[in-house]
Structures are given as structure tokens and as C-alpha cells.
Design an enzyme around this catalytic site. Structure first.
Site, mmCIF file in Angstrom:
data_model
loop_
_atom_site.group_PDB
_atom_site.id
_atom_site.type_symbol
_atom_site.label_atom_id
_atom_site.label_comp_id
_atom_site.label_asym_id
_atom_site.label_seq_id
_atom_site.Cartn_x
_atom_site.Cartn_y
_atom_site.Cartn_z
ATOM 1 N N ASP A 136 0.833 -1.208 0.000
ATOM 2 C CA ASP A 136 0.000 0.000 0.000
ATOM 3 C C ASP A 136 0.869 1.259 0.000
ATOM 4 O O ASP A 136 1.993 1.237 0.502
ATOM 5 C CB ASP A 136 -0.916 -0.035 1.242
ATOM 6 C CG ASP A 136 -2.117 0.888 1.099
ATOM 7 O OD1 ASP A 136 -2.343 1.427 -0.003
ATOM 8 O OD2 ASP A 136 -2.826 1.076 2.101
ATOM 9 N N HIS A 190 2.310 3.510 -9.035
ATOM 10 C CA HIS A 190 2.091 2.074 -9.286
ATOM 11 C C HIS A 190 3.267 1.483 -10.068
ATOM 12 O O HIS A 190 3.726 0.377 -9.793
ATOM 13 C CB HIS A 190 0.786 1.856 -10.059
ATOM 14 C CG HIS A 190 -0.437 2.267 -9.284
ATOM 15 N ND1 HIS A 190 -0.638 1.909 -7.973
ATOM 16 C CD2 HIS A 190 -1.519 3.025 -9.628
ATOM 17 C CE1 HIS A 190 -1.788 2.423 -7.546
ATOM 18 N NE2 HIS A 190 -2.335 3.105 -8.527
ATOM 19 N N LEU A 238 10.071 -20.844 -4.989
ATOM 20 C CA LEU A 238 9.070 -19.961 -4.379
ATOM 21 C C LEU A 238 7.720 -20.078 -5.084
ATOM 22 O O LEU A 238 7.632 -20.026 -6.311
ATOM 23 C CB LEU A 238 9.557 -18.501 -4.484
ATOM 24 C CG LEU A 238 8.569 -17.431 -4.006
ATOM 25 C CD1 LEU A 238 8.423 -17.458 -2.487
ATOM 26 C CD2 LEU A 238 8.995 -16.039 -4.470
#
Ligand code: IPE
Ligand code: IPE
Ligand code: MG
Length: 244
Positions: free
Chosen positions: A24, A41, A135
Site C-alpha cells: 500500500d 504504481h 518460491l
């Protein structure tokens, strides 16, 4: 301290298996730098790349990142369209590198509001990494914790009707199997950047016993060093799971 030095301080025996991140603060970062939200962004994607690389480096098993919520459609049309495109473009751009790093990537979330072609492209691109054993990277895209539970309810109801299961089988474990995170361990640690102290509908069921870690740092400024510090702090927490 440099993050490589911090990594040496990690206790290998107390590593979290699953970390979830609420990324955020992109908009506020942009505002602070007198630029458009979309540039926040864009910068945020660079942080994602860094944090994924570091996760690979520390042998993390599962990383779930919150990219777009079922509530984010409430933003301006321009911002929403930019985010959808940015997320897709980043996936396509990074897939070869992810593959090379043995990362297994999938999108979790509702397909409902996304176009069939969008969903198909996500699926086909991600599928190229599904033989990988390193991962497991979950991108929470059009994700809502309540939506996830509603979709699970609907599927459970269907499966009872068609006698695949009976209602006596409903328990924690069964419900877990109907969630997007089926087969994965619950997050041990949830990180949220930007100073907001809430979960914003993220992994509602799965975070029942997660440790939460908050920082005021805006997502584009988040670094590997701070990431490792969060894990070090997690390793010093005392998890009780209701026991003494
Ligand atoms: C997080 O940054 C990215 C998404 C929610 C897609 P924000 O866009 O929420 O940034 P702020 O909260 O407005 O600063
Ligand atoms: C949560 O951030 C969603 C993502 C990080 C994708 P928001 O910025 O949308 O959450 P609120 O509105 O502050 O709760
Ligand atoms: Mg926000």
C-alpha cells in the site's frame, strides 16, 4: 545495514513458510513526488521485483502479494484500467526471469469481473512456471477475502447437492480446500506498508493466527533491508495459537 548482512542474522530454523504483503501507498508516494498516481504504481512494480528476488534468496516457500482488491474497482476508470494493464504487462515481462529463478506463479482471486481473454492470458502465462519447485508466488488479483469465502460456500453447497461431500464433513480443513489457497500453509506473517493498520479484506480466513507487521514506509520505498527486518522481528515473536 545492508540487507545481505541482515540475511545472515536470520534463524534458519524459525523461517516463516508463508509471507503475505499488502502493498500500500503507491498513490501517496506519487503525491509526495508531485507526479500522477500511475507513476506510483509503476514504481511499486520495481519494489515487487526486488522483494520477490529477496524471497527467492532466503528460500521462502510461499509469498502472497495483494495487487488488486475486489473493492479497487471503485477507483477512477483510468486508474483501474492502468492497473489491470500494468499487472498483465508485468507478468508477461517477468515470466522468463521468474521461470529461471524456479518461481511458481499463480493468480488468486475472483475471475468474475475480468474478461475471459484476460483470465486466459494470465492462466497461459502463469502455466509456463508450474513445473517450478521454488518460491510459490501468489498474486492476489481481483481478490477479496469475503468473496473467496462466498465462492467457497457456493461450491460446497454444489458439492453437497451432487453428493460429492456430505454436510457432516464441513470443518476447518474442508473449508480450506475450497479456498484459492488450497494446499498452501496459512500465512505466518502479514506485512502492510504505508501506515494503514487494517487488513482491507485480505486473506480473511487464512490470517486467523498470522502475525501482523506494519510500517509507515510507502510501498515504492519499501526495501529488502526492511523486509528482512520484518522477518527478524517475526522470529522474536511468541506465537501461542491459544495455548499457554
Ligand atoms: C496500493 O497503493 C496499490 C493498490 C491498491 C493497487 P494505493 O494506490 O492504495 O496507494 P494509496 O493508498 O492511495 O497511497
Ligand atoms: C488494499 O489497499 C488493496 C491492495 C493493496 C491491493 P487499499 O489502498 O485498496 O485499501 P484501503 O482502501 O486503504 O483499505
Ligand atoms: Mg491504498
Amino acid at each position: 545495514m545492508e540487507y545481505k548482512e541482515l540475511i545472515k542474522q536470520l534463524d534458519k530454523k524459525r523461517m516463516p513458510q508463508h509471507i503475505a504483503i499488502i502493498m500500500d501507498g503507491n498513490g501517496r508516494w506519487a503525491e509526495l513526488h508531485n507526479t500522477k498516481r500511475i507513476n506510483g504504481h509503476k514504481k511499486g512494480v520495481e519494489t515487487v521485483r526486488e522483494i520477490v528476488e529477496t524471497s527467492v534468496e532466503i528460500d521462502l516457500k510461499y509469498l502472497t502479494i495483494y495487487a488488486f482488491s475486489t473493492e479497487n474497482w471503485r477507483r477512477s476508470k483510468d486508474e483501474v484500467n492502468y492497473l489491470l494493464k500494468l499487472i498483465m504487462d508485468s507478468l508477461v515481462k517477468e515470466i522468463d526471469e521468474l521461470k529461471k529463478n524456479n518461481v511458481n506463479i499463480r493468480f488468486i482471486g475472483s475471475r468474475k469481473e475480468l474478461s475471459a481473454s484476460y483470465n486466459k492470458k494470465v492462466m497461459e502465462t502463469c502455466a509456463r512456471s508450474w513445473n517450478n519447485t521454488g518460491l510459490h508466488l501468489n498474486v492476489a488479483m481481483n481478490y477479496g477475502g469475503r468473496r473467496e469465502i462466498i465462492e467457497a460456500f457456493n461450491q460446497i453447497y454444489q458439492d453437497i447437492k451432487t453428493e460429492k461431500i456430505t454436510e457432516t464433513e464441513i470443518n476447518d480443513e474442508l473449508i480450506g480446500k475450497y479456498l484459492y489457497t488450497s494446499g498452501m500453509p496459512d500465512p505466518d506473517l502479514v506485512i502492510r506498508t504505508s501506515g494503514e493498520i487494517r487488513s482491507s479484506n485480505f486473506l480473511v480466513w487464512q490470517t486467523a493466527y498470522s502475525e501482523f507487521w506494519f510500517t509507515d514506509t510507502l510501498w515504492p520505498d519499501f526495501s529488502s533491508a526492511e523486509y528482512i527486518r520484518a522477518i527478524l522481528e517475526f522470529q522474536n515473536r511468541n506465537r501461542r495459537f491459544g495455548a499457554r
